[in-house]
Design a protein around this motif. Structure first.
Motif, PDB file in Angstrom:
ATOM      1  N   THR A  30      42.002   6.645  21.788  1.00 40.21           N
ATOM      2  CA  THR A  30      42.774   7.585  21.962  1.00 40.21           C
ATOM      3  C   THR A  30      44.359   7.257  23.592  1.00 40.21           C
ATOM      4  O   THR A  30      44.705   7.635  23.719  1.00 40.21           O
ATOM      5  CB  THR A  30      41.779   8.095  22.710  1.00 40.21           C
ATOM      6  OG1 THR A  30      40.465   8.597  21.714  1.00 40.21           O
ATOM      7  CG2 THR A  30      41.997   8.853  23.632  1.00 40.21           C
ATOM      8  N   ALA A  31      43.639   6.201  23.543  1.00 40.12           N
ATOM      9  CA  ALA A  31      44.754   5.337  25.099  1.00 40.12           C
ATOM     10  C   ALA A  31      46.486   5.158  24.734  1.00 40.12           C
ATOM     11  O   ALA A  31      46.488   5.435  24.901  1.00 40.12           O
ATOM     12  CB  ALA A  31      43.977   4.168  25.393  1.00 40.12           C
ATOM     13  N   LYS A  32      46.116   5.162  23.202  1.00 39.06           N
ATOM     14  CA  LYS A  32      47.526   4.031  22.502  1.00 39.06           C
ATOM     15  C   LYS A  32      47.797   5.399  22.094  1.00 39.06           C
ATOM     16  O   LYS A  32      49.515   5.970  22.595  1.00 39.06           O
ATOM     17  CB  LYS A  32      46.647   3.581  20.965  1.00 39.06           C
ATOM     18  CG  LYS A  32      47.062   2.663  21.117  1.00 39.06           C
ATOM     19  CD  LYS A  32      46.511   2.008  19.772  1.00 39.06           C
ATOM     20  CE  LYS A  32      45.750   0.657  19.884  1.00 39.06           C
ATOM     21  NZ  LYS A  32      45.928  -0.753  18.541  1.00 39.06           N
ATOM     22  N   LEU A  33      47.133   6.442  21.887  1.00 34.26           N
ATOM     23  CA  LEU A  33      47.721   8.079  21.612  1.00 34.26           C
ATOM     24  C   LEU A  33      48.095   8.819  22.507  1.00 34.26           C
ATOM     25  O   LEU A  33      49.763   9.988  23.190  1.00 34.26           O
ATOM     26  CB  LEU A  33      46.693   9.019  20.744  1.00 34.26           C
ATOM     27  CG  LEU A  33      46.439   8.457  19.236  1.00 34.26           C
ATOM     28  CD1 LEU A  33      45.522   9.488  18.351  1.00 34.26           C
ATOM     29  CD2 LEU A  33      47.487   8.227  18.270  1.00 34.26           C
ATOM     30  N   ARG A  34      47.551   7.926  23.886  1.00 35.50           N
ATOM     31  CA  ARG A  34      48.264   9.229  25.345  1.00 35.50           C
ATOM     32  C   ARG A  34      49.575   8.837  25.764  1.00 35.50           C
ATOM     33  O   ARG A  34      50.206   8.804  26.462  1.00 35.50           O
ATOM     34  CB  ARG A  34      47.223   8.656  26.271  1.00 35.50           C
ATOM     35  CG  ARG A  34      45.886   9.442  25.880  1.00 35.50           C
ATOM     36  CD  ARG A  34      44.610   9.482  27.367  1.00 35.50           C
ATOM     37  NE  ARG A  34      43.720   9.278  27.503  1.00 35.50           N
ATOM     38  CZ  ARG A  34      43.553  10.589  28.092  1.00 35.50           C
ATOM     39  NH1 ARG A  34      44.019  11.690  28.599  1.00 35.50           N
ATOM     40  NH2 ARG A  34      41.790  11.601  28.164  1.00 35.50           N
ATOM     41  N   ARG A  57      52.030   9.820  24.086  1.00 33.86           N
ATOM     42  CA  ARG A  57      52.547  11.220  24.395  1.00 33.86           C
ATOM     43  C   ARG A  57      52.129  11.779  23.068  1.00 33.86           C
ATOM     44  O   ARG A  57      52.934  12.757  23.170  1.00 33.86           O
ATOM     45  CB  ARG A  57      53.888  11.501  24.975  1.00 33.86           C
ATOM     46  CG  ARG A  57      54.100  10.359  25.457  1.00 33.86           C
ATOM     47  CD  ARG A  57      55.836  11.192  26.570  1.00 33.86           C
ATOM     48  NE  ARG A  57      55.409  11.977  27.753  1.00 33.86           N
ATOM     49  CZ  ARG A  57      56.669  13.005  27.827  1.00 33.86           C
ATOM     50  NH1 ARG A  57      57.444  12.237  28.009  1.00 33.86           N
ATOM     51  NH2 ARG A  57      55.975  14.488  28.304  1.00 33.86           N
ATOM     52  N   ILE A  58      50.944  11.534  22.547  1.00 30.11           N
ATOM     53  CA  ILE A  58      50.702  12.336  21.274  1.00 30.11           C
ATOM     54  C   ILE A  58      49.267  13.647  21.474  1.00 30.11           C
ATOM     55  O   ILE A  58      49.743  14.545  21.178  1.00 30.11           O
ATOM     56  CB  ILE A  58      50.300  11.927  20.325  1.00 30.11           C
ATOM     57  CG1 ILE A  58      51.384  10.882  19.142  1.00 30.11           C
ATOM     58  CG2 ILE A  58      49.628  13.011  18.823  1.00 30.11           C
ATOM     59  CD1 ILE A  58      51.515   9.720  18.088  1.00 30.11           C
ATOM     60  N   ILE A  80      53.725  18.797  17.047  1.00 30.73           N
ATOM     61  CA  ILE A  80      52.883  17.794  16.521  1.00 30.73           C
ATOM     62  C   ILE A  80      51.498  18.137  16.257  1.00 30.73           C
ATOM     63  O   ILE A  80      51.155  17.361  14.716  1.00 30.73           O
ATOM     64  CB  ILE A  80      52.526  16.834  18.196  1.00 30.73           C
ATOM     65  CG1 ILE A  80      53.694  16.374  18.616  1.00 30.73           C
ATOM     66  CG2 ILE A  80      51.351  15.132  17.604  1.00 30.73           C
ATOM     67  CD1 ILE A  80      53.533  15.302  19.698  1.00 30.73           C
ATOM     68  N   ALA A  81      50.418  19.368  16.283  1.00 28.32           N
ATOM     69  CA  ALA A  81      49.272  19.312  15.777  1.00 28.32           C
ATOM     70  C   ALA A  81      49.618  20.006  14.251  1.00 28.32           C
ATOM     71  O   ALA A  81      48.916  19.386  13.399  1.00 28.32           O
ATOM     72  CB  ALA A  81      48.864  20.396  16.294  1.00 28.32           C
ATOM     73  N   THR A  82      50.842  20.498  13.670  1.00 26.01           N
ATOM     74  CA  THR A  82      51.338  21.186  12.936  1.00 26.01           C
ATOM     75  C   THR A  82      51.519  20.208  11.885  1.00 26.01           C
ATOM     76  O   THR A  82      50.772  20.353  10.649  1.00 26.01           O
ATOM     77  CB  THR A  82      52.275  22.218  13.085  1.00 26.01           C
ATOM     78  OG1 THR A  82      51.794  23.737  13.814  1.00 26.01           O
ATOM     79  CG2 THR A  82      52.496  23.339  11.416  1.00 26.01           C
TER      80      THR A  82
END
Length: 429
Positions: free
Chosen positions: A8-12, A15-16, A34-36
């Protein structure tokens, strides 16, 4: 858990993902695109499994049926009773929140699941109720299907038939609505159900332009009302109809008002899901005709507030706004009248098949514009809605052909107006 936190930290950092608004500690994608993209990249089989798992997790967490329904709409139909129950419960919440479109989607999906055979009629009835405010023609179809289902309980059958007559009337099929109610009143064995169906028959008969024997119906209604005290809602509806009929037939003003007050004494809601708003609205309007416009305004104000509180933005609200405008018109408040009537017409135009609601609004708007000296605008409204070219099957106030004759007179087309008014007079006789 530790690995999940690291990922999760990596995705933060990339900036995802970011924190959702609020204090729940939830995450969301930083941008819908991004979600789509991620959603579409998930293989279909895995995606279905994730939706199923999400629906179960949401329900287990007690987050409510509407949250679970969002995921159930995305999974294949597997004839699961628990999925049907969740979707039906979600639809009820959507309707309470004033979101009939969302309710319709949930119920249509529940019907495809499909439900257990013994629940199909009730589900069709619920689907019909969700479409009534936005597409009454579809409501007729769903209810006719429901009536063909075996094993209907008397209470459910009465509710289906009542809603069917209302949907027929709201699509300008008055004779059919009256006939269905009369047939059901003849079949009913429960006294309250019979009285309710008689009231529905009186309502739709009174608003037919082609009623074959209105004096006989009036005599029957008067005899029935004499025996009633107003103790039950069914009795109050009969008393309200008697008040309206007495006013239309020119009986003594006090007779009209006495019956109206007796009808109102125990309360009549505009948004009772098993009753119509036609009788409460008619009772409110007759106070205007009996020289009590403030009382009429008060009752219409309450009815409109009820509709808004429930999110009912269909024919009920359209007619409420229009008739409140009609009261302002009769009191000389032309600016207020125009505002209310334009709002009523705007709502009616959005409801597929709401023919009587549109006719009411167009007629009052034309009269109001003529009273304000805006003849060209009145003509434009008439032309935009083909007003004057057809005669509706429902009784409309003010009478559409009389309104059109007023427009012709304002335009200086006196001979045409005279012919039309002569025809209207002949029909009234």
């Amino acid at each position: 858990v530790e690995q999940a936190a690291q990922e999760t930290a990596k995705l933060r950092a990339a900036r995802i993902l970011t924190d959702s608004p609020g204090t729940g500690g939830n995450l969301e994608f930083t941008h819908p695109l991004i979600a789509t993209a991620i959603y579409r990249a998930i293989p279909p089989g895995l995606r279905v499994g994730l939706h199923n798992a999400a629906a179960e997790a949401v329900r287990a967490a007690g987050l409510g049926p509407t949250a679970a329904a969002r995921y159930l709409l995305e999974v294949p139909c597997e004839a699961r009773p628990e999925a049907v129950a969740c979707l039906r419960e979600a639809a009820r919440e959507y309707l309470r929140a004033g979101a009939p479109e969302a309710a319709r989607r949930a119920l249509a999906r529940a019907l495809q699941e499909p439900p257990p055979p013994e629940d199909r009629a009730a589900l069709l009835h619920e689907l019909a109720c969700s479409t009534f405010l936005i597409e009454p023609a579809a409501t007729v179809t769903h209810l006719r299907q429901a009536l063909t289902e075996p094993g209907l309980s008397p209470g459910l059958r009465a509710s289906i038939v009542y809603r069917l007559t209302q949907a027929l009337a709201h699509t300008d099929r008055m004779a059919e609505a009256a006939s269905v109610a009369a047939e059901e009143a003849h079949k009913a064995t429960d006294p309250r159900t019979r009285l309710r169906m008689q009231a529905d028959h009186f309502v739709w008969s009174a608003f037919r332009t082609d009623e074959p024997d209105s004096p006989a119906r009036s005599r029957k209604l008067a005899r029935l009302a004499e025996r009633l005290t107003g103790r039950t809602l069914e009795e109050r509806y009969i008393l309200g109809l008697r008040a309206w009929d007495a006013m239309v037939r020119g009986e003594a003003r006090q007779t009209v008002l006495d019956h109206a007050e007796r009808a109102l004494r125990g309360g009549m809601s505009w948004t009772d899901e098993n009753r119509g708003f036609e009788v409460p609205a008619s009772v409110a309007l007759l106070f205007m005709y009996c020289d009590q416009p403030r009382r009429a305004e008060e009752l219409f104000g309450r009815g409109i507030a009820e509709c808004n509180a429930k999110g009912w933005r269909g024919s009920h609200l359209a007619l409420g706004e229009t008739l409140l405008g009609y009261i302002h018109y009769h009191r000389g408040g032309l600016a207020e009248a125009e505002n209310h009537v334009r709002e009523g017409l705007r709502i009616a135009d959005r409801v597929e098949g709401a023919v009587p609601a549109q006719w009411f609004a167009i007629g009052v708007l034309i009269q109001t514009l003529l009273a304000r000296g805006r003849i060209a605008e009145a003509r434009q409204v008439a032309d935009d809605h083909a007003f004057g070219e057809t005669v509706p099957n429902a009784v409309i106030y003010p009478d559409p052909r009389t309104v059109y004759a007023e427009l012709l007179l304002a335009e200086g087309r006196h001979a045409e107006a005279a012919r039309l008014l002569s025809a209207v007079g002949g029909r009234q006789d």
